[in-house]
Motif scaffolding. Structure first.
Motif, PDB file in Angstrom:
ATOM      1  N   ALA A   1      -3.569   3.674  11.873  1.00 44.13           N
ATOM      2  CA  ALA A   1      -4.748   4.428  12.210  1.00 44.13           C
ATOM      3  C   ALA A   1      -5.805   4.226  11.172  1.00 44.13           C
ATOM      4  CB  ALA A   1      -4.063   5.977  11.944  1.00 44.13           C
ATOM      5  N   ARG A   2      -5.907   3.897   9.924  1.00 44.41           N
ATOM      6  CA  ARG A   2      -6.622   3.659   9.095  1.00 44.41           C
ATOM      7  C   ARG A   2      -7.490   2.628   9.504  1.00 44.41           C
ATOM      8  NH1 ARG A   2      -4.291   7.015   8.198  1.00 44.41           N
ATOM      9  NH2 ARG A   2      -6.155   8.023   8.764  1.00 44.41           N
ATOM     10  N   LEU A   3      -6.888   1.452  10.157  1.00 40.49           N
ATOM     11  CA  LEU A   3      -7.769   0.266  10.819  1.00 40.49           C
ATOM     12  C   LEU A   3      -8.944   0.903  11.494  1.00 40.49           C
ATOM     13  CD1 LEU A   3      -5.531  -3.025  10.636  1.00 40.49           C
ATOM     14  CD2 LEU A   3      -7.676  -2.240   9.377  1.00 40.49           C
ATOM     15  N   ILE A   4      -8.198   1.549  12.415  1.00 43.47           N
ATOM     16  CA  ILE A   4      -9.179   1.996  13.560  1.00 43.47           C
ATOM     17  C   ILE A   4     -10.378   2.669  13.029  1.00 43.47           C
ATOM     18  CG2 ILE A   4      -9.660   3.539  15.734  1.00 43.47           C
ATOM     19  CD1 ILE A   4      -7.580   1.409  16.030  1.00 43.47           C
ATOM     20  N   GLU A   5     -10.178   3.458  11.938  1.00 37.64           N
ATOM     21  CA  GLU A   5     -11.266   4.274  11.404  1.00 37.64           C
ATOM     22  C   GLU A   5     -12.230   3.248  10.580  1.00 37.64           C
ATOM     23  OE1 GLU A   5      -9.742   7.632   9.412  1.00 37.64           O
ATOM     24  OE2 GLU A   5     -11.701   8.375   9.243  1.00 37.64           O
ATOM     25  N   PHE A   6     -11.400   2.302   9.833  1.00 43.01           N
ATOM     26  CA  PHE A   6     -12.130   1.576   8.827  1.00 43.01           C
ATOM     27  C   PHE A   6     -11.889   0.089   9.227  1.00 43.01           C
ATOM     28  CE2 PHE A   6     -13.782   5.212   6.425  1.00 43.01           C
ATOM     29  CZ  PHE A   6     -12.727   6.083   6.536  1.00 43.01           C
ATOM     30  N   PRO A   7     -12.480  -0.583  10.187  1.00 44.20           N
ATOM     31  CA  PRO A   7     -11.912  -1.812  10.451  1.00 44.20           C
ATOM     32  C   PRO A   7     -12.456  -2.979   9.620  1.00 44.20           C
ATOM     33  CG  PRO A   7     -13.518  -1.086  11.990  1.00 44.20           C
ATOM     34  CD  PRO A   7     -13.376   0.157  11.148  1.00 44.20           C
ATOM     35  N   LYS A   8     -13.259  -2.734   8.705  1.00 41.79           N
ATOM     36  CA  LYS A   8     -13.778  -3.506   7.729  1.00 41.79           C
ATOM     37  C   LYS A   8     -13.623  -3.234   6.291  1.00 41.79           C
ATOM     38  CE  LYS A   8     -17.428  -4.728  10.790  1.00 41.79           C
ATOM     39  NZ  LYS A   8     -18.710  -5.114  11.097  1.00 41.79           N
ATOM     40  N   CYS A   9     -12.605  -2.654   5.901  1.00 38.55           N
ATOM     41  CA  CYS A   9     -12.042  -2.301   4.550  1.00 38.55           C
ATOM     42  C   CYS A   9     -10.886  -3.444   3.952  1.00 38.55           C
ATOM     43  CB  CYS A   9     -11.337  -0.950   4.675  1.00 38.55           C
ATOM     44  SG  CYS A   9     -10.630  -0.580   2.685  1.00 38.55           S
ATOM     45  N   TYR A  10     -11.313  -4.185   3.054  1.00 37.22           N
ATOM     46  CA  TYR A  10     -10.452  -5.185   2.571  1.00 37.22           C
ATOM     47  C   TYR A  10      -9.144  -4.706   2.337  1.00 37.22           C
ATOM     48  CZ  TYR A  10     -14.385  -8.380   1.789  1.00 37.22           C
ATOM     49  OH  TYR A  10     -15.468  -9.496   1.779  1.00 37.22           O
ATOM     50  N   TRP A  11      -9.111  -3.504   1.691  1.00 38.00           N
ATOM     51  CA  TRP A  11      -7.755  -3.283   1.085  1.00 38.00           C
ATOM     52  C   TRP A  11      -6.784  -2.887   1.990  1.00 38.00           C
ATOM     53  CZ3 TRP A  11      -9.476  -5.356  -2.841  1.00 38.00           C
ATOM     54  CH2 TRP A  11     -10.873  -5.069  -3.218  1.00 38.00           C
ATOM     55  N   ILE A  12      -7.186  -2.290   3.175  1.00 37.39           N
ATOM     56  CA  ILE A  12      -6.321  -1.784   4.183  1.00 37.39           C
ATOM     57  C   ILE A  12      -5.747  -3.208   4.853  1.00 37.39           C
ATOM     58  CG2 ILE A  12      -6.025  -0.562   6.572  1.00 37.39           C
ATOM     59  CD1 ILE A  12      -8.701   0.970   5.951  1.00 37.39           C
ATOM     60  N   TRP A  13      -6.664  -3.972   5.333  1.00 36.87           N
ATOM     61  CA  TRP A  13      -5.994  -5.428   5.589  1.00 36.87           C
ATOM     62  C   TRP A  13      -4.915  -5.796   4.525  1.00 36.87           C
ATOM     63  CZ3 TRP A  13      -6.444  -6.891  10.657  1.00 36.87           C
ATOM     64  CH2 TRP A  13      -7.575  -6.385  11.150  1.00 36.87           C
ATOM     65  N   ASN A  14      -5.532  -5.837   3.407  1.00 37.20           N
ATOM     66  CA  ASN A  14      -4.629  -6.281   2.225  1.00 37.20           C
ATOM     67  C   ASN A  14      -3.193  -5.664   2.081  1.00 37.20           C
ATOM     68  OD1 ASN A  14      -4.427  -7.915  -0.038  1.00 37.20           O
ATOM     69  ND2 ASN A  14      -4.646  -6.270  -1.570  1.00 37.20           N
ATOM     70  N   HIS A  15      -3.078  -4.422   2.135  1.00 36.92           N
ATOM     71  CA  HIS A  15      -1.945  -3.571   2.105  1.00 36.92           C
ATOM     72  C   HIS A  15      -0.934  -3.977   3.184  1.00 36.92           C
ATOM     73  CE1 HIS A  15       0.474  -0.498   0.454  1.00 36.92           C
ATOM     74  NE2 HIS A  15       0.670  -0.042   1.675  1.00 36.92           N
ATOM     75  N   ARG A  16      -1.828  -4.199   4.398  1.00 40.60           N
ATOM     76  CA  ARG A  16      -0.859  -4.536   5.778  1.00 40.60           C
ATOM     77  C   ARG A  16      -0.185  -5.923   5.337  1.00 40.60           C
ATOM     78  NH1 ARG A  16      -0.974  -2.158  10.616  1.00 40.60           N
ATOM     79  NH2 ARG A  16       0.453  -3.165  12.016  1.00 40.60           N
ATOM     80  N   LYS A  17      -0.957  -6.782   4.889  1.00 38.36           N
ATOM     81  CA  LYS A  17      -0.180  -8.096   4.396  1.00 38.36           C
ATOM     82  C   LYS A  17       0.898  -8.051   3.497  1.00 38.36           C
ATOM     83  CE  LYS A  17      -2.359 -12.540   3.354  1.00 38.36           C
ATOM     84  NZ  LYS A  17      -3.650 -13.345   2.790  1.00 38.36           N
ATOM     85  N   TRP A  18       0.493  -7.233   2.450  1.00 34.16           N
ATOM     86  CA  TRP A  18       1.818  -6.895   1.613  1.00 34.16           C
ATOM     87  C   TRP A  18       3.026  -6.370   2.338  1.00 34.16           C
ATOM     88  CZ3 TRP A  18       4.366  -2.561   0.240  1.00 34.16           C
ATOM     89  CH2 TRP A  18       5.045  -2.568  -0.915  1.00 34.16           C
ATOM     90  N   CYS A  19       2.662  -5.419   3.259  1.00 40.37           N
ATOM     91  CA  CYS A  19       3.871  -4.800   4.039  1.00 40.37           C
ATOM     92  C   CYS A  19       4.557  -5.789   4.788  1.00 40.37           C
ATOM     93  CB  CYS A  19       3.299  -3.510   5.035  1.00 40.37           C
ATOM     94  SG  CYS A  19       2.686  -2.328   4.316  1.00 40.37           S
ATOM     95  N   LEU A  20       3.980  -6.741   5.272  1.00 40.28           N
ATOM     96  CA  LEU A  20       4.490  -7.678   6.043  1.00 40.28           C
ATOM     97  C   LEU A  20       5.255  -8.354   5.250  1.00 40.28           C
ATOM     98  CD1 LEU A  20       1.696  -8.042   8.732  1.00 40.28           C
ATOM     99  CD2 LEU A  20       3.957  -7.500   9.125  1.00 40.28           C
ATOM    100  N   GLN A  21       4.779  -8.930   4.023  1.00 43.55           N
ATOM    101  CA  GLN A  21       5.447  -9.811   3.045  1.00 43.55           C
ATOM    102  C   GLN A  21       6.670  -9.019   2.675  1.00 43.55           C
ATOM    103  OE1 GLN A  21       2.299 -10.405   0.551  1.00 43.55           O
ATOM    104  NE2 GLN A  21       1.644 -12.406   1.689  1.00 43.55           N
ATOM    105  N   SER A  22       6.761  -7.803   2.672  1.00 42.66           N
ATOM    106  CA  SER A  22       7.821  -7.024   1.819  1.00 42.66           C
ATOM    107  C   SER A  22       8.852  -6.640   3.044  1.00 42.66           C
ATOM    108  CB  SER A  22       7.369  -5.661   1.348  1.00 42.66           C
ATOM    109  OG  SER A  22       6.281  -5.944   0.384  1.00 42.66           O
ATOM    110  N   SER A  23       8.256  -6.945   4.298  1.00 43.76           N
ATOM    111  CA  SER A  23       9.337  -6.502   5.363  1.00 43.76           C
ATOM    112  C   SER A  23      10.608  -7.481   5.730  1.00 43.76           C
ATOM    113  CB  SER A  23       8.475  -6.453   6.823  1.00 43.76           C
ATOM    114  OG  SER A  23       9.069  -6.340   7.735  1.00 43.76           O
ATOM    115  N   PRO A  24      11.736  -6.970   5.638  1.00 42.76           N
ATOM    116  CA  PRO A  24      12.954  -7.663   6.207  1.00 42.76           C
ATOM    117  C   PRO A  24      12.750  -8.614   7.217  1.00 42.76           C
ATOM    118  CG  PRO A  24      13.365  -5.416   5.399  1.00 42.76           C
ATOM    119  CD  PRO A  24      11.951  -5.337   5.679  1.00 42.76           C
TER     120      PRO A  24
END
Lengths: 322, 546
Positions: free
Chosen positions: A98-121
């Motif tokens: 939902a954040r990405l749809i609103e702010f598609p160009k925010c570094y930190w959102i993409w970054n956090h998504r990456k972290w989530c995937l890295q932490s995902s089992p």
């Protein structure tokens, strides 16, 4: 959005806006204070998590708060099973979507998504590829999206053991055909072609180079004002990562392209990119042949100073170095 | 609402404006006036809405043909109708558009449709396929930068010239130094001399993008027409135009009538205006009633002095013609340029409507042909075009099209794409004889008077006449005409549709968003079979009659 001007508000409108926002600013500042003091107190409770959610919804650019959020999540994960962690990550990913749809160009959102995937089992790379494809459908020029796509493709390749070079190459072709004014798509192509040639040795590299030059020439002639196509052209002509051309072959290629661009210059005498490219390629050719730089290059640089006065000194400097 | 006196036998009604005929322009005016508080009585001698813009079922079409051919009583712009209908057709499954038009996405009319919320009564579909008939086949015209970039047939220099022209034409009004001296000269001359464009590009720009009748069209006019197409691309998607389902002009007219009725206008179909007394300001209807008109009468029937005559043809064929449609679309435009049909001096424009348009059952299509040429000549060229259409659709829809190609006849583009010599291809196409023949379910030809110069109303008369539909395939000038009429009645255009539409729904933002979504549904291109649509509206019409 590209090239969309912001409107200048009148003084009256600004005053109105200031009054309306005054209250919101006080609220926001209070929230920030709460979150930061919460962090100082090493508060890693679910309540603290909600606080960061509220703040990040309003201001996703506050990267410190994303850091804090990760600290909270890491702490929470320590006491949870893989399944619980997975479902927590999944809802985190939904929040991020939902954040990405609103702010598609925010570094930190993409970054956090990456972290989530890295932490995902068990991350779903298929879903992520679909997501980034949808985001690029909405805005094919969003470099965040392209960067993230490369990350997803890399992880998918690692997980499946299969290369995705061919489908990704074809994807750039699709995007370019839809709108070739796309720095990221061309850039991705420059990354994929060397890999493609390595993984499919049956491909005739010279033929591929010829095809790419044909393609980029179509683009250059269609829109000589678009910088991205000239950058790609330069890569094609000068790169060693496609074909290891001999000095003679490189000279032939340069001469051919110089001729092609000169023809374009004849119908578009004020084209900045034509003039710059010709100056550069002729200079390069001179280095290869060992001869003096053609006098026409001086003419190009003079013309450039005329039509691009903001970069006058750069062209003057260039002339001096000839 | 019109007021009625208490006496039952001899009641005289009053209205501010009596509008006679429910064509598109008059219907827009009716709604505009009604929303501004004017008492409008809107009548039509036909039992249907739309007048000369209507789409008729087959029974209505037969009656229309008889009426139009009765020169004594014919007061429509149409004449010389020849109709053939195959047996066993369900009359209510067809909506034959008497004067089909397409709507460009950048147009006054579309803006008005959205502003007035009339768009909500309508369903639109996209139209992105524009073909030019060149060398015995239909070429899709390049209308965007991407089309030009990906084209395998245009040379590099042609691509540059075309792009340079397109960039100029988007903003042509601001660059008068470039075209001022060519203002009234033929557009072909301008394109050749100023932009170095070649004949094939000029033909496509003039005919399929500009939708102009000939390359002799004056430059100023032509540039406007070409800009209209190019700026309409990418507004809602990869198409510049759209059309309403179940008929074009007539449906829009009905929509505006419905809006007018909501605003208080009174409607009566099947009602003739048989006289008007300028001294008493009383209009007499064929029912015997007398209506006192306080302001003006706007009439689309009666004296319609057309300057020129165009010829039209309608053919319903037993083929779905999907080969001509872009993906997700159900219609296409094909233009036969000047001199491609044995010496035609005007283009023949064809609007192909598949069953997805709601105008005919599935598996069939309607071909609407028109040309600015009049009389016998006009019909001749339409028939030649019809033959070409028939040949092409049979060839393109045949599965077993084969011919032998030698290696020598194939050359390769630098990117590896094989190309067959076009001369050789042409030969094979010309030698192709289809095994099947095309079944025509309906054929109709007729002439239509078109008004090029508007009729000036006389100063003392209360009666103002509207003008007939134009030659243009696109809706053009409708809003301007409506505003003109509105101004003759009210004295100004400032409050033309200047209304805050209240809705049962939420606030303005929600409804504005909804309006946008309606149009965005266009891109999905839903494909429905036609069901007798008239019945939907007849219900509402029932509520509207006095």
């Amino acid at each position: 959005m590209h090239s969309v001007k912001r409107e200048r508000a009148t003084a009256k409108v600004r005053e109105e806006r200031r009054r309306r926002e005054g209250g919101k600013i006080v609220e926001y500042k209070a929230l920030v204070d709460k979150v930061l003091s919460s962090r100082n107190n090493h508060d890693y409770t679910p309540d603290a998590l909600s606080l960061t959610t509220t703040l990040l919804k309003q201001n996703p650019e506050y990267y410190t708060v994303w850091n804090y959020r990760r600290e909270i999540l890491s702490s929470i994960f320590q006491t949870q099973t893989a399944d619980t962690i997975q479902s927590q990550i999944d809802s985190e990913l939904q929040f991020l979507f939902a954040r990405l749809i609103e702010f598609p160009k925010c570094y930190w959102i993409w970054n956090h998504r990456k972290w989530c995937l890295q932490s995902s089992p068990s991350p779903s790379w298929k879903f992520e590829l679909g997501l980034v494809t949808k985001m690029l459908d909405r805005d094919a020029r969003n470099f965040h999206g392209w960067h993230y796509r490369r990350y997803v493709v890399q992880c998918t390749e690692k997980a499946t053991g299969k290369s995705m070079v061919r489908p990704e190459f074809d994807y750039t072709t699709t995007k370019i055909n839809a709108n070739f004014s796309n720095f990221s798509a061309w850039h991705n192509r420059t990354k994929l072609i060397p890999r493609l040639l390595k993984e499919e040795p049956e491909i005739d590299a010279r033929k591929l180079l010829e095809n790419e030059i044909y393609l980029i020439t179509q683009a250059i002639y269609t829109d000589p004002d678009d910088q991205s196509v000239w950058l790609y052209h330069r890569w094609l002509v000068t790169s060693d990562d496609i074909v290891k051309l001999s000095s003679d072959e490189r000279k032939d290629l340069l001469e051919k392209e110089i001729k092609s661009i000169q023809e374009l210059l004849e119908v578009e005498p004020d084209s900045k990119w034509c003039l710059q490219s010709l100056a550069f390629y002729k200079g390069l050719l001179a280095t290869l042949t060992g001869e003096r730089v053609e006098s026409s290059v001086h003419g190009y640089l003079d013309k450039l100073q005329e039509i691009d006065p903001m970069r006058k000194n750069r062209y003057q400097d260039w002339k001096k170095q000839l | 609402m019109a007021t009625t006196t208490t006496s039952a036998a001899e009641s005289t009604e009053t209205c501010d404006v009596l509008i006679y005929g429910t064509g598109l322009v008059e219907s827009v005016v009716a709604a505009a006036l009604a929303w501004q508080g004017t008492n409008v009585l809107h009548i039509d001698s036909n039992p249907y809405y739309g007048g000369s813009w209507a789409a008729l079922n087959l029974d209505e079409l037969k009656a229309w043909t008889d009426r139009v051919n009765d020169s004594a009583s014919n007061n429509t712009p149409f004449s010389d109708a020849y109709l053939y209908i195959s047996r066993n057709l369900d009359p209510r499954k067809y909506a034959i558009d008497l004067s089909p038009h397409i709507l460009f996405t950048r147009s006054d009319l579309l803006n008005l449709l959205i502003k007035s919320r009339v768009s909500r009564y309508l369903e639109f579909k996209p139209l992105g396929s524009f073909h030019t008939f060149e060398q015995d086949s239909f070429e899709k015209v390049p209308g965007t930068k991407e089309d030009i970039f990906t084209s395998q047939t245009l040379t590099l220099l042609t691509k540059r010239s075309l792009m340079r022209f397109m960039k100029f034409v988007i903003d042509w009004e601001q660059n008068s130094t470039i075209w001022q001296e060519y203002k009234d000269e033929p557009i072909s001359k301008f394109l050749e001399e100023r932009f170095g464009l070649d004949a094939p590009q000029i033909v496509e720009l003039v005919h399929s993008i500009g939708l102009l009748p000939s390359p002799k069209a004056p430059t100023e006019l032509a540039l406007g027409a070409i800009k209209r197409y190019l700026t309409s691309m990418q507004v809602y998607g990869n198409f510049p135009a759209m059309y309403s389902m179940y008929g074009t002009g007539g449906e829009l007219a009905q929509g505006f009538c419905r809006s007018a009725a909501v605003a208080g206008a009174v409607y009566r179909l099947g009602t003739k205006l048989i006289g008007f007394d300028e001294t008493t300001s009383e209009a007499e209807l064929d029912s015997g009633e007398k209506i006192k008109v306080t302001e003006k009468i706007i009439s689309s029937e009666g004296v319609i002095a057309g300057d020129e005559e165009m010829t039209r043809m309608v053919a319903v064929v037993e083929k779905d013609c999907k080969e001509w449609f872009a993906e997700g679309e159900s219609a296409a435009v094909v233009v036969f340029p000047v001199d491609t049909l044995d010496g035609n001096r005007y283009a023949v424009q064809v609007l192909v409507m598949g069953s997805g348009s709601g105008q005919c059952p599935s598996g069939q299509a309607i071909w609407y042909l028109s040309t600015q040429e009049s009389g016998e000549q006009g019909r001749k060229y339409l028939y030649v075009a019809l033959e070409k259409l028939e040949e092409t659709i049979l060839r393109e829809s045949t599965e077993n099209f084969e011919f032998d190609v030698n290696e020598e006849e194939i050359s390769y583009l630098p990117n590896g794409l094989p190309v067959i010599s076009s001369v050789r291809l042409g030969e094979s196409l010309r030698n192709f004889s289809p095994k099947e023949s095309l079944k025509y379910l309906l054929k109709l030809t007729y002439s239509q008077k078109v008004t090029v110069s508007p009729i000036e109303p006389t100063a003392d008369s209360k009666v103002i006449y509207t003008i007939a539909p134009s030659i243009d395939l696109a809706f053009e000038g409708i809003v301007d005409q409506a505003k003109g009429l509105y101004e003759l009645v009210t004295g100004t255009t400032d409050d033309f549709f200047d209304v805050d539409f209240e809705d049962e729904d939420d606030d303005a933002t929600a409804t504005a968003a909804a309006a946008d979504t309606d149009i965005r549904d266009v891109a999905q291109g839903k494909d429905d079979d036609v069901v007798g649509h008239h019945s939907d509206f007849e219900e509402v019409a029932g509520e509207m009659t006095i």
